[in-house]
Structures are given as structure tokens and as C-alpha cells.
Design a protein around this motif. Structure first.
Motif, PDB file in Angstrom:
ATOM      1  N   ILE A  57       0.899  -1.260  -0.159  1.00 42.75           N
ATOM      2  CA  ILE A  57      -0.155  -0.027   0.024  1.00 42.75           C
ATOM      3  C   ILE A  57       0.879   1.293  -0.149  1.00 42.75           C
ATOM      4  CG2 ILE A  57      -1.684   1.310   1.284  1.00 42.75           C
ATOM      5  CD1 ILE A  57      -2.349  -1.328   2.656  1.00 42.75           C
ATOM      6  N   SER A  58       0.570   2.203  -0.669  1.00 44.34           N
ATOM      7  CA  SER A  58       1.213   3.542  -0.793  1.00 44.34           C
ATOM      8  C   SER A  58       0.058   4.596  -0.955  1.00 44.34           C
ATOM      9  CB  SER A  58       2.111   3.586  -1.709  1.00 44.34           C
ATOM     10  OG  SER A  58       2.830   4.884  -1.770  1.00 44.34           O
ATOM     11  N   GLN A  59       0.212   5.882  -0.163  1.00 48.40           N
ATOM     12  CA  GLN A  59      -0.649   6.836  -0.162  1.00 48.40           C
ATOM     13  C   GLN A  59       0.124   8.122  -0.311  1.00 48.40           C
ATOM     14  OE1 GLN A  59      -3.413   7.124   3.110  1.00 48.40           O
ATOM     15  NE2 GLN A  59      -4.414   8.775   2.173  1.00 48.40           N
ATOM     16  N   SER A  60      -0.655   9.278  -1.146  1.00 48.29           N
ATOM     17  CA  SER A  60       0.042  10.366  -1.134  1.00 48.29           C
ATOM     18  C   SER A  60      -0.222  11.496   0.082  1.00 48.29           C
ATOM     19  CB  SER A  60      -0.353  11.127  -2.538  1.00 48.29           C
ATOM     20  OG  SER A  60      -1.715  11.301  -2.171  1.00 48.29           O
ATOM     21  N   SER A  61       0.701  12.259   0.290  1.00 48.82           N
ATOM     22  CA  SER A  61       0.399  12.953   1.537  1.00 48.82           C
ATOM     23  C   SER A  61      -0.759  14.141   1.454  1.00 48.82           C
ATOM     24  CB  SER A  61       1.608  13.919   1.791  1.00 48.82           C
ATOM     25  OG  SER A  61       2.085  14.784   0.750  1.00 48.82           O
ATOM     26  N   SER A  62      -1.094  14.267   0.236  1.00 42.13           N
ATOM     27  CA  SER A  62      -2.226  15.106  -0.161  1.00 42.13           C
ATOM     28  C   SER A  62      -3.415  14.321   0.196  1.00 42.13           C
ATOM     29  CB  SER A  62      -2.416  15.593  -1.550  1.00 42.13           C
ATOM     30  OG  SER A  62      -2.451  14.386  -2.374  1.00 42.13           O
ATOM     31  N   GLU A  63      -3.668  12.960   0.380  1.00 43.33           N
ATOM     32  CA  GLU A  63      -4.873  12.171   0.646  1.00 43.33           C
ATOM     33  C   GLU A  63      -5.616  12.270  -0.523  1.00 43.33           C
ATOM     34  OE1 GLU A  63      -6.715  12.496   4.387  1.00 43.33           O
ATOM     35  OE2 GLU A  63      -5.258  14.038   4.965  1.00 43.33           O
ATOM     36  N   GLN A  64      -5.152  12.830  -1.649  1.00 37.13           N
ATOM     37  CA  GLN A  64      -6.025  12.606  -2.857  1.00 37.13           C
ATOM     38  C   GLN A  64      -5.863  11.332  -3.858  1.00 37.13           C
ATOM     39  OE1 GLN A  64      -6.380  16.319  -5.169  1.00 37.13           O
ATOM     40  NE2 GLN A  64      -4.949  17.594  -3.537  1.00 37.13           N
ATOM     41  N   SER A  65      -5.090  10.554  -3.298  1.00 35.22           N
ATOM     42  CA  SER A  65      -4.854   9.206  -4.031  1.00 35.22           C
ATOM     43  C   SER A  65      -4.207   8.271  -3.038  1.00 35.22           C
ATOM     44  CB  SER A  65      -4.126   9.399  -5.408  1.00 35.22           C
ATOM     45  OG  SER A  65      -2.886   9.634  -5.143  1.00 35.22           O
ATOM     46  N   PHE A  66      -4.454   7.016  -3.372  1.00 33.86           N
ATOM     47  CA  PHE A  66      -3.665   6.055  -2.572  1.00 33.86           C
ATOM     48  C   PHE A  66      -3.713   4.737  -3.768  1.00 33.86           C
ATOM     49  CE2 PHE A  66      -7.820   5.296  -0.793  1.00 33.86           C
ATOM     50  CZ  PHE A  66      -8.277   4.027  -0.951  1.00 33.86           C
ATOM     51  N   CYS A  67      -2.647   3.734  -3.651  1.00 27.59           N
ATOM     52  CA  CYS A  67      -2.683   2.727  -4.610  1.00 27.59           C
ATOM     53  C   CYS A  67      -2.156   1.461  -3.724  1.00 27.59           C
ATOM     54  CB  CYS A  67      -1.523   3.069  -5.751  1.00 27.59           C
ATOM     55  SG  CYS A  67       0.020   3.456  -5.040  1.00 27.59           S
ATOM     56  N   TYR A  68      -2.476   0.445  -4.233  1.00 30.62           N
ATOM     57  CA  TYR A  68      -2.166  -0.728  -3.633  1.00 30.62           C
ATOM     58  C   TYR A  68      -2.142  -1.934  -4.668  1.00 30.62           C
ATOM     59  CZ  TYR A  68      -7.372  -1.771  -3.588  1.00 30.62           C
ATOM     60  OH  TYR A  68      -8.514  -2.058  -3.903  1.00 30.62           O
ATOM     61  N   THR A  69      -1.608  -3.182  -4.228  1.00 31.76           N
ATOM     62  CA  THR A  69      -1.250  -4.311  -5.103  1.00 31.76           C
ATOM     63  C   THR A  69      -2.138  -5.424  -4.703  1.00 31.76           C
ATOM     64  OG1 THR A  69       0.934  -4.807  -4.211  1.00 31.76           O
ATOM     65  CG2 THR A  69       0.969  -3.334  -5.993  1.00 31.76           C
ATOM     66  N   VAL A  70      -2.430  -6.208  -5.817  1.00 32.64           N
ATOM     67  CA  VAL A  70      -3.170  -7.666  -5.621  1.00 32.64           C
ATOM     68  C   VAL A  70      -2.757  -8.451  -6.735  1.00 32.64           C
ATOM     69  CG1 VAL A  70      -5.250  -6.458  -4.469  1.00 32.64           C
ATOM     70  CG2 VAL A  70      -5.245  -7.000  -6.980  1.00 32.64           C
ATOM     71  N   ARG A  71      -2.940  -9.706  -6.725  1.00 33.63           N
ATOM     72  CA  ARG A  71      -2.586 -10.331  -7.699  1.00 33.63           C
ATOM     73  C   ARG A  71      -3.316 -10.345  -9.043  1.00 33.63           C
ATOM     74  NH1 ARG A  71       2.024 -13.473  -6.227  1.00 33.63           N
ATOM     75  NH2 ARG A  71       1.962 -13.979  -3.894  1.00 33.63           N
ATOM     76  N   ASP A  72      -2.880 -10.510 -10.001  1.00 32.80           N
ATOM     77  CA  ASP A  72      -3.411 -10.250 -11.355  1.00 32.80           C
ATOM     78  C   ASP A  72      -4.893 -10.851 -11.440  1.00 32.80           C
ATOM     79  OD1 ASP A  72      -1.860  -8.712 -12.544  1.00 32.80           O
ATOM     80  OD2 ASP A  72      -0.488 -10.370 -13.614  1.00 32.80           O
ATOM     81  N   GLU A  73      -5.014 -12.220 -10.981  1.00 37.66           N
ATOM     82  CA  GLU A  73      -6.457 -12.913 -11.190  1.00 37.66           C
ATOM     83  C   GLU A  73      -7.244 -12.391 -10.239  1.00 37.66           C
ATOM     84  OE1 GLU A  73      -3.941 -15.515  -8.276  1.00 37.66           O
ATOM     85  OE2 GLU A  73      -3.385 -14.356 -10.076  1.00 37.66           O
ATOM     86  N   ASN A  74      -6.817 -11.628  -9.233  1.00 37.60           N
ATOM     87  CA  ASN A  74      -7.924 -10.657  -8.473  1.00 37.60           C
ATOM     88  C   ASN A  74      -8.389  -9.358  -8.809  1.00 37.60           C
ATOM     89  OD1 ASN A  74      -6.033 -12.301  -5.761  1.00 37.60           O
ATOM     90  ND2 ASN A  74      -7.995 -12.900  -6.296  1.00 37.60           N
ATOM     91  N   ALA A  75      -7.436  -8.915  -9.604  1.00 37.60           N
ATOM     92  CA  ALA A  75      -7.422  -7.420 -10.060  1.00 37.60           C
ATOM     93  C   ALA A  75      -9.085  -6.958 -10.510  1.00 37.60           C
ATOM     94  CB  ALA A  75      -6.518  -6.791 -10.899  1.00 37.60           C
ATOM     95  N   PRO A  76      -9.588  -7.652 -11.529  1.00 37.05           N
ATOM     96  CA  PRO A  76     -10.886  -7.431 -11.988  1.00 37.05           C
ATOM     97  C   PRO A  76     -12.006  -7.507 -11.101  1.00 37.05           C
ATOM     98  CG  PRO A  76      -9.740  -8.962 -13.570  1.00 37.05           C
ATOM     99  CD  PRO A  76      -9.082  -8.866 -12.127  1.00 37.05           C
ATOM    100  N   PHE A  77     -12.100  -8.405 -10.095  1.00 37.01           N
ATOM    101  CA  PHE A  77     -12.968  -8.578  -9.113  1.00 37.01           C
ATOM    102  C   PHE A  77     -12.898  -7.505  -8.164  1.00 37.01           C
ATOM    103  CE2 PHE A  77     -11.757 -12.962 -10.631  1.00 37.01           C
ATOM    104  CZ  PHE A  77     -13.026 -13.129 -11.503  1.00 37.01           C
ATOM    105  N   VAL A  78     -11.491  -7.132  -7.822  1.00 40.20           N
ATOM    106  CA  VAL A  78     -11.581  -6.187  -6.725  1.00 40.20           C
ATOM    107  C   VAL A  78     -11.966  -4.941  -7.189  1.00 40.20           C
ATOM    108  CG1 VAL A  78      -9.627  -4.831  -5.515  1.00 40.20           C
ATOM    109  CG2 VAL A  78      -9.340  -7.297  -5.485  1.00 40.20           C
ATOM    110  N   LYS A  79     -11.389  -4.462  -8.467  1.00 41.68           N
ATOM    111  CA  LYS A  79     -12.019  -3.029  -9.172  1.00 41.68           C
ATOM    112  C   LYS A  79     -13.473  -3.181  -9.008  1.00 41.68           C
ATOM    113  CE  LYS A  79     -12.164  -0.955 -13.756  1.00 41.68           C
ATOM    114  NZ  LYS A  79     -11.814   0.458 -13.354  1.00 41.68           N
ATOM    115  N   ALA A  80     -14.133  -3.928  -9.599  1.00 39.75           N
ATOM    116  CA  ALA A  80     -15.822  -4.227  -9.452  1.00 39.75           C
ATOM    117  C   ALA A  80     -16.108  -4.081  -8.233  1.00 39.75           C
ATOM    118  CB  ALA A  80     -16.077  -5.470 -10.175  1.00 39.75           C
ATOM    119  N   ALA A  81     -15.526  -4.557  -7.062  1.00 38.33           N
ATOM    120  CA  ALA A  81     -16.194  -4.823  -5.594  1.00 38.33           C
ATOM    121  C   ALA A  81     -16.111  -3.082  -5.105  1.00 38.33           C
ATOM    122  CB  ALA A  81     -15.341  -5.696  -4.845  1.00 38.33           C
TER     123      ALA A  81
END
Length: 475
Positions: free
Chosen positions: A355-379
Motif C-alpha cells: 500500500i502507498s498513499q500520497s500526503s495530499s490524501e487525494q490518492s492511494f494505490c495498492y497491489t493485488v494478484r493479477d487474477e484478483n484485480a478485475p474482481f477487486v475493481k468491481a467490488a
């Protein structure tokens, strides 16, 4: 008398010749004056074959799962005929193999009839690999004059009912091990115990997830108060990096519990990430050694951090991941966005790797396995639907074809300039770092790169680790 818990992986028990080597290792330890408890995986390739039989049964392909059953029968019967000489022991073991594989067929027939396989029945089927191998190894050990018994870890490791990735219930597990397993060991019997497997309080078979044999061995070692836990595998120890990426990889003579936990989580294949959890508070030393090179001392793992000259000990990597970014100007100062995102990710069945977050609190990102990504995006889009509709959140972006690279070293804690050296090294190779994360333990720094940069990044950072390998083995 010292008590030594050993775990042997799938390659270590993958053939009659390999099993002979395992028996030699166990008997050598007993001759040296130790009591031995051994935890074994399925023979190499068996778990995958069992999973294939589940799919075949679900698809109604009776020929395939019956053929898999016959192949497993022939493989284990051949091992018994080659390893077990006395006829009574051989015949009783063959009968056990027949009973287990008849049960496998019955479960496949049930799946075929229902047209689906529940997680509970999948766990029951994949458990046959360890249940078969433990019978073969115990019989072979017994036939060579070492009194042995095959035991199922589900009789000792009690779990919740999260099938395929069950969590131990620590109180009942400790009670079972103390009351049922310790007396067997105290009577001079050498147990051969199934790895990977647990059971619910009502007796349903569960599994601890792929690689869970390491975890189950550590649980048994902890509650048996073992003097040492050894993970026997097919490499000489924990290495400075993946030798498939950089052939210069060397064995680390010593790493700490914390360091090996980071290495295991971020891609090292030697240990299951949860392995150190049960033994760390009891300060039980652990080693990783090579079944096929038993005279090599391997890697010792202990509580104390031993820094190396240039701080970094190892470089690991994880492929096949995706990075999800949640961004939007309306997120500034709004509580709960990240929490809701991560809960939605969990509901989608995905683990967050970084997990990584910008100090502005306007964005954060995180990583998951490829096979999980579409389901995570939808959720996540469903969870944040109102915020997206009001344009407080712009949406969820997925970046694929990325990897996580991690540098690990307990001596990094409190040492200025480590991150600078790492990122200068990458910058000198024109490698762009997409995202960065460092935990409060300061034992590792992880970053996301484009997949095309993986090999050159690992090679360049491995140069730093190689300069720091301590040549003196720590015992």
C-alpha cells in the motif's frame, strides 16, 4: 533428550530414492541422540493431480479422474514395493493406500453427481496427497528398524471452517498436541505427520493453504517445545535472490525471524509466509536445509538480527501483480475511503501485498494478484458508487504488467542512506519507480516497477546484497 521437528517438502519425498534420503536423515538424527517428529508434504505433483481430478469430476469427465486415481495408485504402490520389504508391513500399507484412493474415487463420484465442488470437498480431496505419502514414509522407516507411526495433523491442528485457507484455533490445537502427540513421542515412537492439513472442531478436514506444510510443522514444533525446527527442501538454504533471475545467488548463513518473514511474504519460495508465527515467541531456532545435500549447514533463522556490512541481505520479487489506484479531489479529508476500499478488497477474496498513499490524501494505490484485480475493481467501484457518482472519487484505475521488488535487511533499521543507495542504483539504470512502501519495522523497502525492468533491477540491487553476505556461518 533433544526434540527435533523436521518438515520434508514435496520434492524431498517425490520418489523412492528421495524417500530413502529422508529416512537416512531421520535415522542419522535419532542416532545422534534426538527424538524426531517429521512432517511431510505430498509427493511432488500429487496435489496438482488431485486438483485436476476435482475439475474433471466437476466437468463430468469420469475417465480423467479415474485415470488420475490409477496413476496415484501405481505411483504409491511402486514406492511401497521398492521401500517396504517385510510382507506384513507391506500388505497393511498397500491396504491403507487402497482404502484412501477408494475414498478419493467416491468423493469424485459425488462431485460428478452434484456437478460442483464445494471448498469443503476440495479440501477433503487434496488432503489425500499428504495422507498417502505419510503412510509410505512411515512404513519404510518402520521396515528399517525405526519404530514409526503415520499420523494425520487434523487430529492435532484444530482450525476454523475457512476451507482451503483455514486458520488454527490456538487453544484447542495446543491442548490436542500436548495431550495426544507428546505421549507418542515420549514413548520413543517416531511420528510421520501429514503437513498442510487441519480439521474443524467437528472433524471436517481443512487445509492451511498451499505451502501450509511449513506452517503446520512450526505449529507442532511450538507446542511440542522442540529444540529446533528444520525445513528440508531442494535448495541449500535462504538465498540472496532468486537464482532463476540471477545465477550469482548465494546462501545466507543466518537471517532473523523478521527478515525471513519479509522474504517469504515478498516472493521467496523457500518458506511459507506464516511459518515463523508459531515459533517466534518461543525462540525456537529454525534451519532451512537441502535434503539432497544434507552435509550443507543451510540457513539458520533466529531472533537476533545480525546486520551485514552493506545492510541489505537479500532481494526478492513478485510477478503477476496489478496496482489499483483510487484517486479524486473529493477524497481530501474524508474519513473512511481507504477503510471501505480495503474491506471491499477483502470481500473480493484478495490479499493486499503493498500500500502507498500520497500526503495530499487525494490518492492511494495498492497491489493485488493479477487474477484478483478485475474482481477487486468491481467490488471497490460498487462500494464507492455514491462517491464516484458525485465525482468525489474519479474511479479505480488498474495498472498491469508491474512487479514488486523488495530489498530486505534487519540492519536497515535506523541506518541513514539505505533508501538513497537503493533508488540511486535504480536511477543509474534508468528504471522508473512507480510506487514505494516501507514498513515501520524498517526491515524492508518495497517498490513497484514495470515488469520489463525486473531482471535488471534485481541484478543491480543484488550487487549490494552480495557485497554484504557474511561469510562466517552463525550457529
Amino acid at each position: 533428550m533433544a526434540l527435533h521437528t523436521m518438515k520434508f517438502g514435496g520434492t524431498s519425498v517425490g520418489s523412492p530414492e528421495a524417500i530413502e534420503q529422508v529416512i537416512s536423515i531421520i535415522q542419522r538424527e535419532i542416532t545422534a541422540g534426538s527424538q524426531v517428529v517429521s512432517v511431510v508434504s505430498a509427493m511432488s505433483g500429487v496435489t496438482d493431480a488431485l486438483l485436476k481430478s476435482v475439475k474433471a469430476a466437476t466437468d463430468g469427465d469420469r475417465w480423467t479422474y479415474q485415470q488420475i486415481n490409477q496413476d496415484l495408485r501405481h505411483r504409491h504402490e511402486d514406492a511401497i514395493h521398492r521401500l517396504v520389504e517385510p510382507p506384513p508391513t507391506r500388505e497393511s500399507t498397500l491396504q491403507e493406500i487402497t482404502r484412501l484412493l477408494d475414498e478419493h474415487i467416491q468423493l469424485c463420484e459425488a462431485i460428478n453427481t452434484l456437478g460442483e465442488a464445494t471448498p469443503r470437498i476440495i479440501d477433503a480431496i487434496v488432503s489425500f496427497g499428504e495422507r498417502l505419502s505419510s503412510r509410505v514414509i512411515s512404513a519404510a522407516l518402520d521396515a528399517r528398524g525405526t519404530k514409526s507411526i503415520a499420523l494425520e495433523s487434523g487430529d492435532f491442528i484444530i482450525t476454523d471452517n475457512n476451507y482451503q485457507d483455514a486458520e488454527p484455533l490456538w487453544g484447542p490445537t495446543e491442548q490436542r498436541i500436548v495431550e495426544k502427540l507428546r505421549p507418542i513421542v515420549a514413548n520413543g515412537i517416531t511420528p510421520i505427520i501429514t503437513g498442510f492439513i487441519g480439521s474443524t472442531p467437528d472433524g471436517s478436514i481443512t487445509t492451511l493453504g498451499r505451502g501450509g506444510s511449513d506452517f503446520s510443522a512450526a505449529i507442532l514444533a511450538a507446542y511440542l517445545d522442540s529444540d529446533e525446527l528444520t525445513i528440508w527442501t531442494d535448495v541449500d538454504g535462504v538465498m540472496t535472490t532468486d537464482p532463476r533471475i540471477d545465477k550469482r545467488a548465494k546462501v545466507l548463513p543466518y537471517v532473523s525471524y523478521t527478515e525471513v518473514g519479509e522474504l517469504a511474504f515478498y516472493g521467496a519460495k523457500v518458506l511459507h509466509p506464516k511459518t515463523v508465527q508459531p515459533i517466534v515467541t518461543r525462540n525456537i531456532p529454525m534451519r532451512v536445509r537441502n535434503t539432497f545435500n544434507p552435509d550443507h549447514p543451510g540457513t539458520q533463522i533466529g531472533a537476533e538480527t545480525v546486520p551485514t556490512e552493506t545492510i541489505i541481505k537479500a532481494v526478492t520479487s513478485i510477478r503477476s501483480i496489478s496496482m489499483l489506484t483510487v484517486s479524486g479531489k473529493g477524497m481530501l479529508g474524508v474519513p473512511g475511503i481507504a477503510g471501505r476500499t480495503f474491506l471491499a478488497t477483502a470481500r473480493a477474496g484478495a490479499n493486499i501485498l503493498m500500500i502507498s498513499q500520497s500526503s495530499s490524501e487525494q490518492s492511494f494505490c495498492y497491489t493485488v494478484r493479477d487474477e484478483n484485480a478485475p474482481f477487486v475493481k468491481a467490488a471497490v467501484e460498487s462500494e464507492l458508487g455514491a462517491e464516484i457518482a458525485h465525482q468525489d472519487v474519479d474511479g479505480i484505475d488498474i495498472m498491469s504488467d508491474v512487479v514488486i521488488v523488495t530489498v530486505v535487511g534487519g540492519g536497515m533499521r535506523g541506518t541513514p542512506g539505505v533508501a538513497g543507495r537503493v533508488f540511486t542504483t535504480l536511477g543509474n539504470k534508468n528504471i522508473n519507480v512507480i510506487s514505494i512502501a516501507q514498513g515501520g519495522s524498517e526491515c524492508s523497502i518495497s517498490f513497484v516497477l514495470e515488469e520489463k525492468d525486473l531482471e535488471i533491477a534485481v541484478h543491480s540491487l543484488h550487487d549490494l546484497a552480495l557485497a554484504s553476505v557474511v561469510e562466517e556461518t552463525v550457529y
